[in-house]
Scaffold this motif. Structure first.
Motif, PDB file in Angstrom:
ATOM      1  N   VAL A  98      49.503 -41.864  59.246  1.00 25.65           N
ATOM      2  CA  VAL A  98      50.223 -41.779  60.512  1.00 25.65           C
ATOM      3  C   VAL A  98      50.215 -40.553  60.999  1.00 25.65           C
ATOM      4  O   VAL A  98      50.825 -39.851  60.145  1.00 25.65           O
ATOM      5  CB  VAL A  98      51.430 -42.760  60.860  1.00 25.65           C
ATOM      6  N   GLU A  99      49.924 -40.143  62.057  1.00 25.37           N
ATOM      7  CA  GLU A  99      50.033 -38.729  62.576  1.00 25.37           C
ATOM      8  C   GLU A  99      51.152 -38.701  63.829  1.00 25.37           C
ATOM      9  O   GLU A  99      51.014 -39.735  64.797  1.00 25.37           O
ATOM     10  CB  GLU A  99      48.548 -38.198  63.145  1.00 25.37           C
ATOM     11  N   ALA A 100      51.929 -37.911  63.739  1.00 18.19           N
ATOM     12  CA  ALA A 100      52.921 -37.816  65.001  1.00 18.19           C
ATOM     13  C   ALA A 100      53.479 -36.217  65.288  1.00 18.19           C
ATOM     14  O   ALA A 100      53.212 -35.387  64.583  1.00 18.19           O
ATOM     15  CB  ALA A 100      54.247 -38.618  64.360  1.00 18.19           C
ATOM     16  N   THR A 101      54.122 -36.244  66.414  1.00 15.18           N
ATOM     17  CA  THR A 101      54.564 -34.950  66.727  1.00 15.18           C
ATOM     18  C   THR A 101      55.921 -34.972  67.395  1.00 15.18           C
ATOM     19  O   THR A 101      56.484 -36.094  67.823  1.00 15.18           O
ATOM     20  CB  THR A 101      53.756 -34.284  67.900  1.00 15.18           C
ATOM     21  N   VAL A 102      56.796 -33.693  67.391  1.00 11.99           N
ATOM     22  CA  VAL A 102      58.026 -33.614  67.825  1.00 11.99           C
ATOM     23  C   VAL A 102      57.797 -32.354  68.637  1.00 11.99           C
ATOM     24  O   VAL A 102      57.576 -31.380  68.151  1.00 11.99           O
ATOM     25  CB  VAL A 102      59.068 -33.818  66.847  1.00 11.99           C
ATOM     26  N   SER A 103      58.148 -32.620  70.065  1.00  9.79           N
ATOM     27  CA  SER A 103      58.132 -31.474  70.842  1.00  9.79           C
ATOM     28  C   SER A 103      59.378 -30.575  70.984  1.00  9.79           C
ATOM     29  O   SER A 103      60.257 -30.111  71.824  1.00  9.79           O
ATOM     30  CB  SER A 103      57.982 -31.995  72.268  1.00  9.79           C
TER      31      SER A 103
END
Length: 454
Positions: A98-103
């Motif tokens: 899984v690939e995810a981001t946090v701004s």
């Protein structure tokens, strides 16, 4: 902390080098679980790493994972749906990626506090049994500052903490295009044969296994639902608290335990720190005034205890438990050396003879014939008056390196099971220890007051 999932895929083993994984490719279409795999917790476990920039792109880590899975092929399979013949099916199902981001920058949430927010940083550990599911689940979360957080979950029945740590180091090596060395020892199906004739010398029905009580005739679905509601209510009142013991504090506890011991025994860091925490948790629970007996469950790694020793790179589970016991009032009222001595006396006998005895018992058919179940019960929410401690102090979790150095932070995920303690080396690198302690919220204030007093 808002985590946005960008993609989710399955990563399959990449066999680009036939010599890379000879051990785990052979052996047929499935690998039977050993007696140690079958007695452990039937659950996913999760750990979380944080890396400061620069770090390799996700694509490089994906390729490294595929190569590592080719070496540790069992991680790429799935558990067989057969309780009578539990095994890992070598079907190359693959791992969840899984690939995810946090701004937001990582500094905004560091250091991570033990809270349900941590669950957003790794794939779900729900499902438990792993039948038909990926046995390894990985999430890469990129923060706005370029920092990378990796959440790694793996099924406990396939491998214990030592083996999981070895795999993570292998993933780092493969991502750097380096050979995985040493290779894992993947012989769980043949390494632990029972003796002929068997020699069961210890009461395994009362330690690793027990006979569950039969439900009363009027125990129906409504009663099960009520029990579930009580467990949920208790779960909501449990908090995980992180304690940081400095190197100086650890040395002080160890010196106090050893100097006041009538036997003049020099206790280990583990015996001293765990003895101190056992006393503190028992006192914080308010058990000292009663007649309650408290039991401590301690994981014991058999790799160095069996004869001949089992290689450190053995891939699978090789853990049993020691169970020191003491009346709560006695434990709290006596000095820390008393708790350390109880721990020492309980752990030392879990030796080669004990492990061999367990193999003979677990292979005898008694477990299946008598309907025994493991005391490693992942369904427990509250352990009080008992305590369980898992030490990761000797596991190479901090050796994971994708090419830019080791992690700046490491933590177990959020696991609110009352009475559990996880010990890990301090991420500060100061020689200290982090203890993650799960207690009812009503007991935490008292625990915080006394946990730094010995």
């Amino acid at each position: 902390m808002k985590v946005r999932v960008e993609s989710s895929k399955i990563v399959k083993p990449l066999y680009d080098d036939v010599a890379a994984a000879p051990a785990c490719i052979t052996g047929g279409e499935s690998v039977p679980l050993s007696v140690f795999d079958r007695v452990t917790y039937d659950v996913y476990m999760a750990v979380i790493y944080a890396f400061r920039p620069p770090s390799p792109p996700n694509a490089a880590l994906e390729v490294g994972l595929a190569k590592a899975l080719a070496v540790y092929r069992e991680w790429a399979g799935e558990l067989a749906d057969d309780d009578e013949r539990p095994a890992v099916v070598l079907n190359d199902r693959g791992a969840l990626f899984v690939e995810a981001t946090v701004s937001a920058p990582l500094a905004a949430v560091m250091p991570f506090k033990p809270s349900p927010e941590l669950l957003r940083l790794h794939p779900s550990t729900a499902g438990g049994r792993g039948v038909g599911d990926e046995l390894v689940r990985v999430q890469l979360t990129r923060f706005s500052c370029g920092s990378l957080v990796i959440g790694f979950t793996s099924h406990h029945r396939v491998a214990d903490g030592q083996a999981a740590g070895n795999f993570l180091v292998a993933w780092g090596l493969a991502s750097r295009r380096l050979p995985v060395a040493p290779l894992p020892v993947c012989d769980r199906a043949t390494r632990f044969p029972p003796r002929e004739p068997p020699l069961v010398q210890f009461p395994h029905r009362e330690t690793e296994y027990y006979a569950p009580k039969k439900k009363k005739k009027n125990h129906d679905a409504d009663a099960d639902e009520h029990d579930g509601e009580l467990a949920t209510a208790a779960h909501d009142k449990i908090k995980v608290h992180k304690v940081h013991f400095t190197k100086e504090f650890v040395s002080g506890v160890k010196a106090r335990a050893s100097s006041s011991s009538p036997s003049r025994r020099e206790y280990s860091t583990f015996e001293s720190v765990v003895g101190h925490l056992w006393r503190a948790v028992t006192a914080a629970r308010g058990l000292a005034a009663g007649e309650t007996t408290t039991t401590l469950r301690i994981s014991v790694n058999g790799r160095t205890r069996m004869r001949p020793p089992v290689p450190r790179d053995y891939f699978g589970n090789l853990v049993l438990w020691a169970f020191p016991r003491c009346p709560a009032g006695e434990l709290v009222s006596r000095p820390v050396h008393h708790a350390a001595e109880l721990i020492h006396r309980a752990v030392v006998p879990v030796d080669d003879a004990y492990f061999r005895s367990f193999i003979d018992f677990a292979s005898s058919g008694a477990v299946e014939g008598e309907g025994l179940v493991s005391t490693a019960d992942e369904g427990q929410v509250v352990l009080c008056p008992d305590v369980e401690v898992d030490s990761w102090l000797g596991i190479d979790f901090y050796d994971l390196d994708f090419g830019s150095g080791g992690p700046c932070y490491f933590t177990p995920s959020y696991l609110p099971m009352e009475g559990t303690i996880f010990l890990v080396p301090s991420f500060l690198g100061d020689g200290g220890i982090e203890a993650y302690v799960s207690l009812f919220e009503s007991h935490l204030d008292e625990f915080k007051k006394i946990c730094y007093t010995y």
